[in-house]
Design an enzyme around this catalytic site. Sequence first.
Site, mmCIF file in Angstrom:
data_model
loop_
_atom_site.group_PDB
_atom_site.id
_atom_site.type_symbol
_atom_site.label_atom_id
_atom_site.label_comp_id
_atom_site.label_asym_id
_atom_site.label_seq_id
_atom_site.Cartn_x
_atom_site.Cartn_y
_atom_site.Cartn_z
ATOM 1 N N SER A 135 -0.914 0.337 3.331
ATOM 2 C CA SER A 135 -2.152 0.767 3.974
ATOM 3 C C SER A 135 -2.298 -0.004 5.274
ATOM 4 O O SER A 135 -1.841 -1.147 5.386
ATOM 5 C CB SER A 135 -3.355 0.472 3.072
ATOM 6 O OG SER A 135 -4.577 0.673 3.761
ATOM 7 N N TYR A 148 -8.878 -5.376 -2.087
ATOM 8 C CA TYR A 148 -7.894 -4.323 -1.826
ATOM 9 C C TYR A 148 -6.991 -4.705 -0.662
ATOM 10 O O TYR A 148 -5.765 -4.548 -0.725
ATOM 11 C CB TYR A 148 -8.621 -3.009 -1.528
ATOM 12 C CG TYR A 148 -7.686 -1.840 -1.324
ATOM 13 C CD1 TYR A 148 -6.955 -1.318 -2.383
ATOM 14 C CD2 TYR A 148 -7.532 -1.255 -0.071
ATOM 15 C CE1 TYR A 148 -6.093 -0.246 -2.201
ATOM 16 C CE2 TYR A 148 -6.682 -0.181 0.127
ATOM 17 C CZ TYR A 148 -5.960 0.317 -0.940
ATOM 18 O OH TYR A 148 -5.109 1.369 -0.755
#
Length: 254
Positions: A135, A148
């Site tokens: 990501s 995260y």
Amino acid sequence: MNTAPRGLAVVTGGSTGIGLATADALGQAGYAVIAASRRLATTPSTPTGVTTHELDVTVADSVAALERTVAAHPAPLTLLVNNAGIPTHAASIADSDIDDWRRTYETNVVGAVQTTQALLPHLVRNRGHAVFIGSTVGRVPYERGAAYAASKYGLTALVQTLRLELNGQPVRVTEIAPGMMRGDEAGGEFMRERFHHDKDAIAAVYQGVEHPLTPEDIAECVVWCATRPAHVDIDLIEVRPLAQAAQHKVHRTN
């Protein structure tokens, strides 16, 4: 069973979202595909030529069962797509749940390590390719997303270290890092988990952004990387929608 001239591809987290789109795209590109995921009972219609396998990347016995399935498959494993991952609830570091941190790291990092360890001998033997879905938050974090982001930073470290350790062996290693994304049910599930099912908070993320990334966009990146000549290793693709210049720089029409 399709033995496929390109060999066998395993896609973890393959029941929805990026995983399902990638399994479909790889099947169309000539791979035999195993889409491995925890929730086969809720899997949408499986693409033609794709078989499913129940997998929890955090459980050693489950990963070992996947390896046995791969070993018994008539096509050699030439591609592993480590896509399985979970979100965390949006929370400041001060207010975040430590169990949320542990659960996220166990799935997003340790799960990828465990799966890669189990299948790496096949990839070495077959001149294969390991792809990891990271990501952009694995490089630039955002507020209330530390757990995260930390897991995706960890995944990036895993990818870069693996490439160093495999230097001289015939295995390519790639990270694909998507930015703002909104797709099918998986994309919706991710955001519902992150924002505790707060529909207004979810809508605010995408307000005025007409075309976020879709799972199919990322699947296309996976296929492109995997189908380059064997001597070409695409180290990293960072991919964002046109409206997103950076994590905190997004053009909105309203």
